[in-house]
Design an enzyme around this catalytic site. Structure first.
Site, PDB file in Angstrom:
ATOM      1  N   TYR A 111      -4.524  13.445  -4.821  1.00  0.00           N
ATOM      2  CA  TYR A 111      -4.304  12.028  -5.128  1.00  0.00           C
ATOM      3  C   TYR A 111      -4.071  11.780  -6.608  1.00  0.00           C
ATOM      4  CZ  TYR A 111      -4.423   8.968  -1.083  1.00  0.00           C
ATOM      5  OH  TYR A 111      -4.072   8.264   0.049  1.00  0.00           O
ATOM      6  N   TRP A 138       2.430   1.576  -3.428  1.00  0.00           N
ATOM      7  CA  TRP A 138       1.440   2.022  -4.424  1.00  0.00           C
ATOM      8  C   TRP A 138       1.397   3.544  -4.471  1.00  0.00           C
ATOM      9  CZ3 TRP A 138      -3.149   4.857  -4.174  1.00  0.00           C
ATOM     10  CH2 TRP A 138      -3.965   4.810  -5.306  1.00  0.00           C
ATOM     11  N   HIS A 139       1.563   4.172  -3.333  1.00  0.00           N
ATOM     12  CA  HIS A 139       1.570   5.635  -3.297  1.00  0.00           C
ATOM     13  C   HIS A 139       2.880   6.207  -3.824  1.00  0.00           C
ATOM     14  CE1 HIS A 139      -1.848   4.922  -0.575  1.00  0.00           C
ATOM     15  NE2 HIS A 139      -2.232   6.134  -0.883  1.00  0.00           N
ATOM     16  N   GLY A 140       3.948   5.462  -3.714  1.00  0.00           N
ATOM     17  CA  GLY A 140       5.238   5.928  -4.209  1.00  0.00           C
ATOM     18  C   GLY A 140       6.372   5.135  -3.597  1.00  0.00           C
ATOM     19  N   THR A 189       0.834  -1.208   0.000  1.00  0.00           N
ATOM     20  CA  THR A 189       0.000   0.000   0.000  1.00  0.00           C
ATOM     21  C   THR A 189       0.865   1.253   0.000  1.00  0.00           C
ATOM     22  OG1 THR A 189      -1.740  -1.171   1.220  1.00  0.00           O
ATOM     23  CG2 THR A 189      -1.848   1.233   1.203  1.00  0.00           C
TER      24      THR A 189
END
Length: 483
Positions: free
Chosen positions: A480, A323-325, A320
């Site tokens: 986002y 996934w954001h970076g 997770t």
């Protein structure tokens, strides 16, 4: 193109709705796809070719999986090819965003190629498109969803412009079922328009005003900020990210209603959660659902005998964060949540449920807000220094020019009002309003019109206020969208 931009609201949307609503039902899928392609190409022309390539490959891999299953051949190889293409492409762009040209030096390739690679722009909506495509391929392989043979229908699902940039992440089967009957009623259009306005108000009247303080604090090169402003900036960011993201989701859901497609809800008052597990049932619901369905459950079927579930939770939240970076700050943020959920899955969760409810709430907010420090910080050094400021350490502060700290040290009335509104609307006040309205309407049917006029006039007035605030300041894009 951003859903809150004047270009979208006053040109793209009216023209699209006029053509879409007066057209026949059979032609609406094609019109919707055409509008989505324009939306994508207008916002990021380079993304059109990247996402177009992903779309075509995903379409053919889905058909290949179905054909292999029909002929008795192994479909797993096609599934792994599809998953590999999407995961590698997503990982490449996440890596490029995190490390830039320096991260590519180990490839030892000619400088011309290096410059070309490092100059690539991340395709808009890539994280959401790849996750939806992975879900589609897995569902086809499992037999839960038939492979789509209609390329236009498949493309419309993947590029559907309301959810393209920031979700919500939507599975193919329920979306495809609604595409068969794109016939929104006037009530749907009206309800969608109200949801669109409420999302715009969230973003412009609340989130964007809070961003002024949050950005002033977190955009500094170092955490060179007084403790009181550190706390103020953190509180502002905690509310900003919720109202920015949930506001964008409201706009997406409203657009979906106008079109005749009900997208899944993505937020349910996350800041009233009584545990971190509860928080993830309320925050970015479609992302946590995706990880549960396509990562956690498969891992659980082959879990380790010792602490297996807890290890799987940590894996999920490591992913997770990634996934954001690929930045270390996102990884730490993910692991904070993962460790908390792993602890709650043991005896701590049962103990927590038996404690005083305000204590549960304080514990949850402490974990969540501490996580936001890492999530928003530019690097780990900034985050750790920021925690020192939160603890009251004001040593080694260097005076900075007002041009770097604006609006600090001043606190504008618009910021105070946004903080109050953000705090209040983090609670389910709208649910209380609906209950009050239903009670009055059950006693006096004519009161429906009074309530509706009050709601609609309020939405229009706050929309005008939000538009004025947006036009009077610099445009702030969806937070986002960069993920």
């Amino acid at each position: 193109m951003d859903l809150s931009s004047p270009l979208f609201l006053f040109l793209f949307l009216p023209v699209f709705l006029l053509i879409y609503l007066v057209s026949s039902g059979k032609s609406r899928t094609g019109i919707l796809l055409f509008a989505s392609v324009i939306f994508l190409a207008w916002g990021n022309a380079a993304a059109f070719w990247w996402l177009g390539g992903i779309l075509v490959s995903g379409y053919w891999v889905g058909l290949a999986i179905a054909k292999a299953q029909q002929t008795g051949q192994s479909a797993a190889k096609w599934l792994w090819i599809g998953l590999g293409v999407n995961i590698l492409l997503l990982a490449f762009f996440k890596y490029l965003t995190a490390f830039g040209q320096k991260g590519l030096l180990w490839l030892n390739i000619p400088k011309v190629w290096l410059d070309d690679l490092s100059g690539l722009a991340v395709p808009i909506g890539l994280s959401y498109v790849t996750f939806q495509l992975i879900a589609y391929l897995v569902d086809v392989w499992k037999g839960n969803t038939p492979a789509e043979k209609n390329f236009i229908a498949f493309s419309t699902y993947l590029l559907f412009f309301p959810k393209l940039v920031s979700g919500p992440i939507t599975r193919y089967k329920p979306f495809a079922a609604q595409m068969e009957q794109l016939n929104p009623s006037m009530d749907d259009v009206a309800a969608g328009f109200r949801r669109l306005l409420s999302g715009f108000i969230k973003r412009t009247v609340i989130a964007n005003q809070l961003a002024l303080m949050a950005n002033a604090v977190f955009n500094l090169p170092t955490a060179n900020v007084e403790p009181k402003f550190a706390w103020l900036g953190l509180a502002a960011y905690t509310l900003q990210i919720f109202f920015n993201f949930s506001g964008y989701t409201d706009m997406a859901l409203g657009l979906g209603l106008m079109i005749g497609i009900r997208l899944p809800e993505n937020f349910n008052f996350p800041y009233i959660a009584q545990s971190v597990s509860d928080f993830w049932r309320r925050w970015h619901i479609t992302l946590s659902t995706w990880f549960r369905e396509y990562v956690f459950y498969p891992l659980e079927r082959k879990r380790f005998k010792w602490m297996g579930q807890q290890i799987n939770i940590l894996i999920v939240f490591l992913l997770t964060g990634l996934w954001h970076g690929f930045n270390p700050t996102f990884i730490v943020w993910g692991m904070i949540h993962g460790i908390a959920l792993a602890a709650e899955s043991l005896g701590f969760g049962r103990w927590l449920k038996g404690t005083w409810r305000p204590l549960q709430h304080i514990y949850t907010l402490t974990i969540v807000i501490a996580g936001w420090v890492f999530f928003r910080s530019r690097n780990l050094d900034f985050a750790f220094e920021f925690f020192r400021r939160l603890a009251g350490d004001s040593s080694n502060l260097t005076p900075l020019p007002f041009s770097q700290t604006t609006p600090m040290p001043f606190i504008e009335p618009s910021f105070v009002m946004a903080m109050i509104a953000g705090t209040l609307f983090s609670f389910p006040l709208t649910s209380l309003w609906r209950q009050l309205r239903e009670r009055f309407e059950s006693r006096q049917a004519n009161s429906y019109f009074l309530f509706q006029v009050v709601e609609d006039v309020s939405l229009i007035l706050f929309f005008i206020l939000g538009l004025a605030l947006q036009l009077s300041g610099s445009f702030l894009p969806n937070l986002y969208a960069k993920f």
